[in-house]
Design a protein around this motif. Structure first.
Motif, PDB file in Angstrom:
ATOM      1  N   ASN A  61       4.140  43.322  51.976  1.00  0.00           N
ATOM      2  CA  ASN A  61       3.597  44.555  51.411  1.00  0.00           C
ATOM      3  C   ASN A  61       4.503  45.160  50.353  1.00  0.00           C
ATOM      4  O   ASN A  61       4.065  45.994  49.579  1.00  0.00           O
ATOM      5  CB  ASN A  61       3.338  45.577  52.518  1.00  0.00           C
ATOM      6  CG  ASN A  61       2.174  45.168  53.379  1.00  0.00           C
ATOM      7  OD1 ASN A  61       1.105  44.875  52.868  1.00  0.00           O
ATOM      8  ND2 ASN A  61       2.387  45.115  54.677  1.00  0.00           N
ATOM      9  N   ASN A  62       5.753  44.750  50.323  1.00  0.00           N
ATOM     10  CA  ASN A  62       6.738  45.305  49.397  1.00  0.00           C
ATOM     11  C   ASN A  62       7.086  44.246  48.347  1.00  0.00           C
ATOM     12  O   ASN A  62       7.858  43.337  48.615  1.00  0.00           O
ATOM     13  CB  ASN A  62       7.980  45.732  50.180  1.00  0.00           C
ATOM     14  CG  ASN A  62       9.027  46.364  49.311  1.00  0.00           C
ATOM     15  OD1 ASN A  62       9.053  46.209  48.087  1.00  0.00           O
ATOM     16  ND2 ASN A  62       9.931  47.087  49.944  1.00  0.00           N
ATOM     17  N   ILE A  63       6.515  44.372  47.148  1.00  0.00           N
ATOM     18  CA  ILE A  63       6.745  43.359  46.110  1.00  0.00           C
ATOM     19  C   ILE A  63       8.222  43.252  45.740  1.00  0.00           C
ATOM     20  O   ILE A  63       8.708  42.168  45.428  1.00  0.00           O
ATOM     21  CB  ILE A  63       5.881  43.616  44.858  1.00  0.00           C
ATOM     22  CG1 ILE A  63       5.890  42.374  43.939  1.00  0.00           C
ATOM     23  CG2 ILE A  63       6.326  44.860  44.124  1.00  0.00           C
ATOM     24  CD1 ILE A  63       4.896  42.411  42.815  1.00  0.00           C
ATOM     25  N   ASN A  64       8.960  44.360  45.816  1.00  0.00           N
ATOM     26  CA  ASN A  64      10.389  44.304  45.505  1.00  0.00           C
ATOM     27  C   ASN A  64      11.145  43.460  46.529  1.00  0.00           C
ATOM     28  O   ASN A  64      12.044  42.690  46.178  1.00  0.00           O
ATOM     29  CB  ASN A  64      10.977  45.710  45.409  1.00  0.00           C
ATOM     30  CG  ASN A  64      10.379  46.480  44.250  1.00  0.00           C
ATOM     31  OD1 ASN A  64      10.108  45.931  43.188  1.00  0.00           O
ATOM     32  ND2 ASN A  64      10.142  47.757  44.458  1.00  0.00           N
ATOM     33  N   ALA A  65      10.771  43.574  47.801  1.00  0.00           N
ATOM     34  CA  ALA A  65      11.392  42.750  48.846  1.00  0.00           C
ATOM     35  C   ALA A  65      11.044  41.284  48.651  1.00  0.00           C
ATOM     36  O   ALA A  65      11.885  40.402  48.833  1.00  0.00           O
ATOM     37  CB  ALA A  65      10.947  43.225  50.226  1.00  0.00           C
ATOM     38  N   VAL A  66       9.805  41.021  48.252  1.00  0.00           N
ATOM     39  CA  VAL A  66       9.371  39.635  48.009  1.00  0.00           C
ATOM     40  C   VAL A  66      10.159  39.039  46.847  1.00  0.00           C
ATOM     41  O   VAL A  66      10.706  37.936  46.952  1.00  0.00           O
ATOM     42  CB  VAL A  66       7.853  39.579  47.723  1.00  0.00           C
ATOM     43  CG1 VAL A  66       7.432  38.197  47.250  1.00  0.00           C
ATOM     44  CG2 VAL A  66       7.066  39.991  48.956  1.00  0.00           C
ATOM     45  N   MET A  67      10.221  39.764  45.739  1.00  0.00           N
ATOM     46  CA  MET A  67      10.929  39.269  44.556  1.00  0.00           C
ATOM     47  C   MET A  67      12.411  39.057  44.869  1.00  0.00           C
ATOM     48  O   MET A  67      13.007  38.070  44.436  1.00  0.00           O
ATOM     49  CB  MET A  67      10.770  40.236  43.390  1.00  0.00           C
ATOM     50  CG  MET A  67       9.333  40.492  42.976  1.00  0.00           C
ATOM     51  SD  MET A  67       8.639  39.200  41.993  1.00  0.00           S
ATOM     52  CE  MET A  67       9.349  39.578  40.425  1.00  0.00           C
ATOM     53  N   SER A  68      13.005  39.967  45.625  1.00  0.00           N
ATOM     54  CA  SER A  68      14.416  39.849  45.987  1.00  0.00           C
ATOM     55  C   SER A  68      14.646  38.643  46.901  1.00  0.00           C
ATOM     56  O   SER A  68      15.588  37.876  46.694  1.00  0.00           O
ATOM     57  CB  SER A  68      14.883  41.136  46.660  1.00  0.00           C
ATOM     58  OG  SER A  68      16.218  41.022  47.073  1.00  0.00           O
ATOM     59  N   ALA A  69      13.805  38.482  47.912  1.00  0.00           N
ATOM     60  CA  ALA A  69      13.954  37.363  48.846  1.00  0.00           C
ATOM     61  C   ALA A  69      13.791  36.019  48.143  1.00  0.00           C
ATOM     62  O   ALA A  69      14.433  35.036  48.503  1.00  0.00           O
ATOM     63  CB  ALA A  69      12.941  37.489  49.980  1.00  0.00           C
ATOM     64  N   LEU A  70      12.946  35.981  47.134  1.00  0.00           N
ATOM     65  CA  LEU A  70      12.718  34.742  46.393  1.00  0.00           C
ATOM     66  C   LEU A  70      13.702  34.568  45.244  1.00  0.00           C
ATOM     67  O   LEU A  70      13.652  33.569  44.533  1.00  0.00           O
ATOM     68  CB  LEU A  70      11.281  34.716  45.857  1.00  0.00           C
ATOM     69  CG  LEU A  70      10.198  34.715  46.935  1.00  0.00           C
ATOM     70  CD1 LEU A  70       8.830  34.865  46.300  1.00  0.00           C
ATOM     71  CD2 LEU A  70      10.274  33.463  47.782  1.00  0.00           C
ATOM     72  N   ASN A  71      14.558  35.575  45.048  1.00  0.00           N
ATOM     73  CA  ASN A  71      15.552  35.541  43.973  1.00  0.00           C
ATOM     74  C   ASN A  71      14.892  35.379  42.593  1.00  0.00           C
ATOM     75  O   ASN A  71      15.327  34.577  41.766  1.00  0.00           O
ATOM     76  CB  ASN A  71      16.584  34.430  44.227  1.00  0.00           C
ATOM     77  CG  ASN A  71      17.860  34.676  43.458  1.00  0.00           C
ATOM     78  OD1 ASN A  71      18.169  35.799  43.107  1.00  0.00           O
ATOM     79  ND2 ASN A  71      18.583  33.609  43.183  1.00  0.00           N
ATOM     80  N   VAL A  72      13.839  36.167  42.378  1.00  0.00           N
ATOM     81  CA  VAL A  72      13.113  36.162  41.110  1.00  0.00           C
ATOM     82  C   VAL A  72      13.285  37.530  40.470  1.00  0.00           C
ATOM     83  O   VAL A  72      13.057  38.552  41.113  1.00  0.00           O
ATOM     84  CB  VAL A  72      11.606  35.871  41.328  1.00  0.00           C
ATOM     85  CG1 VAL A  72      10.828  35.990  40.033  1.00  0.00           C
ATOM     86  CG2 VAL A  72      11.412  34.499  41.961  1.00  0.00           C
ATOM     87  N   ASP A  73      13.697  37.558  39.203  1.00  0.00           N
ATOM     88  CA  ASP A  73      13.797  38.847  38.514  1.00  0.00           C
ATOM     89  C   ASP A  73      12.694  38.948  37.457  1.00  0.00           C
ATOM     90  O   ASP A  73      11.985  37.991  37.188  1.00  0.00           O
ATOM     91  CB  ASP A  73      15.189  39.078  37.928  1.00  0.00           C
ATOM     92  CG  ASP A  73      15.559  38.080  36.852  1.00  0.00           C
ATOM     93  OD1 ASP A  73      14.701  37.718  36.030  1.00  0.00           O
ATOM     94  OD2 ASP A  73      16.735  37.674  36.815  1.00  0.00           O
ATOM     95  N   LYS A  74      12.573  40.133  36.869  1.00  0.00           N
ATOM     96  CA  LYS A  74      11.480  40.397  35.926  1.00  0.00           C
ATOM     97  C   LYS A  74      11.464  39.441  34.742  1.00  0.00           C
ATOM     98  O   LYS A  74      10.413  39.135  34.199  1.00  0.00           O
ATOM     99  CB  LYS A  74      11.537  41.843  35.436  1.00  0.00           C
ATOM    100  CG  LYS A  74      11.119  42.838  36.486  1.00  0.00           C
ATOM    101  CD  LYS A  74      11.081  44.250  35.925  1.00  0.00           C
ATOM    102  CE  LYS A  74      10.626  45.207  36.988  1.00  0.00           C
ATOM    103  NZ  LYS A  74      10.470  46.556  36.481  1.00  0.00           N
ATOM    104  N   SER A  75      12.621  38.942  34.335  1.00  0.00           N
ATOM    105  CA  SER A  75      12.662  38.026  33.180  1.00  0.00           C
ATOM    106  C   SER A  75      12.020  36.686  33.494  1.00  0.00           C
ATOM    107  O   SER A  75      11.683  35.936  32.576  1.00  0.00           O
ATOM    108  CB  SER A  75      14.108  37.823  32.738  1.00  0.00           C
ATOM    109  OG  SER A  75      14.834  37.091  33.712  1.00  0.00           O
ATOM    110  N   GLN A  76      11.832  36.369  34.772  1.00  0.00           N
ATOM    111  CA  GLN A  76      11.240  35.092  35.161  1.00  0.00           C
ATOM    112  C   GLN A  76       9.737  35.157  35.381  1.00  0.00           C
ATOM    113  O   GLN A  76       9.104  34.157  35.699  1.00  0.00           O
ATOM    114  CB  GLN A  76      11.921  34.580  36.443  1.00  0.00           C
ATOM    115  CG  GLN A  76      13.398  34.275  36.238  1.00  0.00           C
ATOM    116  CD  GLN A  76      14.099  34.008  37.544  1.00  0.00           C
ATOM    117  OE1 GLN A  76      14.143  34.865  38.424  1.00  0.00           O
ATOM    118  NE2 GLN A  76      14.657  32.821  37.674  1.00  0.00           N
TER     119      GLN A  76
END
Length: 168
Positions: A147-162
């Motif tokens: 439910n938390n896109i920031n947690a998902v992006m962090s866990a997957l080690n993906v930043d906005k530039s990707q």
């Protein structure tokens, strides 16, 4: 009989491993699963039957999980507010007004609106909707707060530039 099975098992181990010049054995590494994040801006209207088909190239693995988020607003501090689909909006009396949902195959994702009178839904909810599509290995989706896109992006080690933009 047990000795033959044991011998075949040991022989199989040696034949299935690759040998290096030093005489030691090593096992070929398993490919590491990667995640991808896409962003698309689309509108939902009667012309496209209140749905959008997004083609995936290359296709995803059958073990992957697809998560779709909709940009629903911005906080007073300027941070994006993302909602995980499906997302449902109700009338004051508790009946369904409209919502967003999606389904996917290995080659495409269909994002669509549901409801009884979609034409009457405010254009704020139909036009220029920003969607984020996160494709992740199933093993990750079991351990993160989806439910938390920031947690998902962090866990997957993906930043906005990707994040890859898709033009429809």
């Amino acid at each position: 009989m047990k000795k033959i099975i044991t011998f075949l098992a040991i022989a199989g181990l040696f034949t299935l491993q690759s040998c290096t010049t030093s005489g030691s054995f090593e096992i070929d590494p398993i490919p590491v699963a990667t995640s991808e994040v896409f962003e698309v801006t689309t509108s939902f209207n009667s012309t496209n039957n209140y749905s959008r088909l997004i083609t995936l190239n290359p296709p995803i693995y059958s073990s992957d999980v697809v998560l779709v988020y909709r940009l629903s607003g911005i906080t007073p501090q300027g941070s994006d507010i993302w909602k995980l689909l499906p997302e449902t909006h109700y009338f004051a009396n508790g009946t369904l007004d409209f919502g967003y949902d999606y389904d996917y195959t290995a080659t495409d994702i269909s994002v669509f609106m549901v409801g009884n009178d979609l034409q009457s839904v405010s254009t704020n909810y139909r036009l220029n909707q920003v969607l984020r599509i996160v494709i992740t290995p199933a093993s990750f989706s079991k351990t993160i707060d989806k439910n938390n896109i920031n947690a998902v992006m962090s866990a997957l080690n993906v930043d906005k530039s990707q994040i890859k933009k898709i033009d429809l």
